[in-house]
Design an enzyme around this catalytic site. Structure first.
Site, short mmCIF file in Angstrom:
data_model
loop_
_atom_site.label_atom_id
_atom_site.label_comp_id
_atom_site.label_asym_id
_atom_site.label_seq_id
_atom_site.Cartn_x
_atom_site.Cartn_y
_atom_site.Cartn_z
N ASP A 36 -2.01 6.12 2.92
CA ASP A 36 -0.97 5.10 2.75
C ASP A 36 0.29 5.67 3.39
O ASP A 36 0.88 6.62 2.87
CB ASP A 36 -0.79 4.83 1.25
CG ASP A 36 0.24 3.74 0.97
OD1 ASP A 36 1.17 3.57 1.78
OD2 ASP A 36 0.15 3.09 -0.09
N LYS A 56 7.86 -2.96 2.72
CA LYS A 56 8.86 -1.90 2.64
C LYS A 56 9.49 -1.70 4.03
O LYS A 56 10.11 -2.61 4.54
CB LYS A 56 8.21 -0.64 2.09
CG LYS A 56 7.28 -0.90 0.87
CD LYS A 56 7.99 -1.42 -0.37
CE LYS A 56 7.05 -1.94 -1.45
NZ LYS A 56 5.96 -1.07 -1.86
N ARG A 92 -7.42 -18.84 9.14
CA ARG A 92 -7.74 -17.65 8.34
C ARG A 92 -8.37 -16.61 9.25
O ARG A 92 -8.15 -15.41 9.13
CB ARG A 92 -8.69 -18.00 7.17
CG ARG A 92 -9.27 -16.75 6.51
CD ARG A 92 -9.87 -16.99 5.13
NE ARG A 92 -10.61 -18.23 5.00
CZ ARG A 92 -11.82 -18.45 5.53
NH1 ARG A 92 -12.46 -17.51 6.21
NH2 ARG A 92 -12.40 -19.63 5.39
N TYR A 111 1.43 5.45 -5.69
CA TYR A 111 2.00 4.17 -6.08
C TYR A 111 1.24 3.65 -7.32
O TYR A 111 0.00 3.59 -7.29
CB TYR A 111 1.88 3.19 -4.91
CG TYR A 111 2.32 1.80 -5.23
CD1 TYR A 111 3.66 1.52 -5.50
CD2 TYR A 111 1.41 0.77 -5.31
CE1 TYR A 111 4.06 0.25 -5.83
CE2 TYR A 111 1.81 -0.52 -5.63
CZ TYR A 111 3.14 -0.77 -5.89
OH TYR A 111 3.54 -2.04 -6.21
#
Ligand SMILES: *Cc1c(COP(=O)(O)O)cnc(C)c1O
Length: 378
Positions: free
Chosen positions: A170, A195, A46, A98
Site C-alpha cells: 500500500d 489521499k 463498468r 491502516y
C-alpha cells in the site's frame, strides 16, 4: 522521460476529435455500436471508460507497472487484491496498518476462508517466520499509519518471492513520486487515491498497479466482474491531480521536515514519528528506498486531555479523518482512524490516547508552525 513530464503527458495526449488539451470526461454508461459485433472497443462503462483508461495508463507508468486498474475507493482496491486469493490461503500482513484494512481482513475475508498473521514488518525475519505452506501473499504498508515504521521493501520482496507469495504494498503515504515498490521487487502496489493522488480532499478513489501481465489480467477481470468501479469524474480529477503530484509532494515533504525538526525542540512533545528525522530509528532504511519522506507526522502528547486540548486549539490544522490534501489536517487515531484495531494491539504499537497525527499541507510553513506553537504552548 522524467517523472514530472510523465505525470503531465502519459495518457494525456490532446483529444483526437477536438484537440481538447485535457482528457475529456466521458460521463456515459454505454456506447453506440455500429452493427452487431462491431464497436470501437467500448461496450459498457463498468467494463471500459476512456477517461478511466487514460488515468490507469498514467498511474501504471508512474509506478513502473504494466497496467493499473481503478476502483471506487482504496478499500475496494484492497478488496480486489484479496480476491486474487482463494479459501484456505494465508496472508502475512503488517501489524501496523491502516485500520480499515485490518477490519476488512478480519471481518470480511476471514469469513471467506482466508487467514492472516500480523507481524512487525520492521524486521524481515518476522515475515519469514510467519510463512506457512499456505502463504500466498505478503502485504505491507510503508511508511505505516500512524506510527511511520518502515518495511525494508527489497528484503521482504525477496522473502515473498522465495515463498512464491504475491508481495503487495500500500503506497498511499509515499506515492510513486517518493517510492516505487514495483522497482524494489513488489508485485502489486495499491493506493487510496482519496489521499495524495487525488490530493485536494474532494474525492474517494482507489487504484492498483502491477508489474505482471497475468496479475493485471486477473485484477482487470475482478474490476469488471465484481464491479467496484469509480465514476469517470473521479478518474478525471485524478488525472488533473497527477499533473501537480510532484510539486505538491515536494512541498508536503519540505513543510513536514521543517515542522518535524521544530517539534523536536518542543518540550510538550514526548515523541515524534517522522522518517525524515535522523532520530527516526529507520531513517537510513527510509532514505535507501524513498526519495523523500512525505507529509505525515505523528506526535505523542502524553495524555488524552492534552490531545483534546491541542486539537481544539489548532486553527489551520482541521480536525478530520483522511490525509494527503493540500490543506493541513490533524487526527486522533485512537478515536478516529484506528477505532477498529483492538486496544491491546493499539497499545503494543504505540497508538496511545495521547497520539495525534498531522497531515501537513502545502500552506506556508511559517503559518503552520505558528499554529502549532500557539496550540502546544497553551
Ligand atoms: C485511507 C486509506 C485506505 C482506504 O482507502 P479509502 O479510499 O478510504 O477506501 C487504505 N490504505 C491507507 C494507507 C489509507 O490511508
Amino acid at each position: 522521460m522524467h517523472f514530472p513530464t510523465r505525470a503531465i503527458h502519459i495518457g494525456q495526449e490532446p483529444d483526437e476529435l477536438t484537440g481538447s488539451v485535457t482528457v475529456p470526461l466521458y460521463q456515459t454508461s454505454t456506447y453506440a455500436q455500429e452493427e452487431i459485433g462491431k464497436h470501437k472497443g467500448y461496450e459498457y462503462a463498468r467494463t471500459q471508460n476512456p477517461t478511466r483508461d487514460r488515468w490507469e495508463e498514467c498511474l501504471a507508468n508512474l509506478e513502473g507497472g504494466v497496467a493499473a486498474h481503478a476502483f471506487g475507493s482504496g478499500s475496494a482496491a484492497v478488496d480486489a487484491v484479496m480476491r486474487l486469493l482463494s479459501a484456505g490461503d494465508h496472508v502475512v500482513m503488517a501489524e501496523d496498518m491502516y485500520g480499515g484494512t485490518f477490519r476488512q481482513a478480519e471481518r470480511v475475508h476471514r469469513r471467506f476462508g482466508l487467514s492472516f498473521t500480523y507481524v512487525d514488518m520492521r524486521n524481515p525475519d518476522n515475515v519469514r517466520a510467519a510463512l506457512t505452506p499456505q502463504t500466498r501473499m505478503v502485504y505491507t504498508e510503508t511508511p505505516t499509519n500512524p506510527m511511520m515504521t518502515i518495511t525494508d521493501l527489497r528484503a521482504v520482496a525477496a522473502i515473498a518471492a522465495e515463498a512464491k507469495a504475491i508481495m503487495v504494498v500500500d503506497n498511499t503515504f509515499a506515492t510513486p513520486f517518493f517510492q516505487r515498490p514495483l522497482e524494489l521487487g513488489a508485485d502489486i502496489v495499491l493506493h487510496s487515491a482519496t489521499k495524495y493522488l487525488g490530493g485536494h480532499s474532494d474525492l474517494v478513489h482507489g487504484i492498483v498497479a502491477t508489474r505482471h501481465q497475468h496479475l493485471a489480467e486477473q485484477i482487470g477481470f475482478l474490476q469488471n466482474a465484481v464491479g467496484a468501479v469509480p465514476g469517470p469524474l473521479e478518474c478525471w480529477l485524478c488525472l488533473r491531480s497527477a499533473k501537480t503530484l510532484h510539486v505538491r509532494m515536494e512541498r508536503h515533504a519540505s513543510n513536514a521536515q521543517q515542522i518535524a525538526e521544530w517539534l523536536e525542540t518542543q518540550p510538550s512533545v514526548k515523541a515524534i514519528y517522522y522518517p525524515g528525522l535522523p532520530s527516526h530509528p529507520q531513517h537510513a532504511l527510509a532514505a535507501s528506498q524513498m526519495s523523500g519522506f512525505g507529509g505525515m507526522i505523528s506526535i505523542e502528547l502524553g495524555s488524552l486531555a492534552k490531545a483534546v486540548d491541542v486539537t481544539k486549539r489548532l486553527k489551520l490544522f482541521c480536525l478530520a479523518e483522511s490525509l494527503g490534501g493540500v490543506e493541513s489536517l490533524v487526527c486522533h487515531p485512537v478515536s478516529m482512524t484506528h477505532g477498529s484495531v483492538p486496544p491491546e494491539q493499539r497499545a503494543r504499537l504505540g497508538i496511545t490516547d495521547g497520539l495525534i497525527r498531522l497531515s501537513v499541507g502545502i500552506e506556508d510553513v511559517r503559518d503552520l508552525i505558528a499554529d502549532l506553537e500557539q496550540a502546544l504552548q497553551a
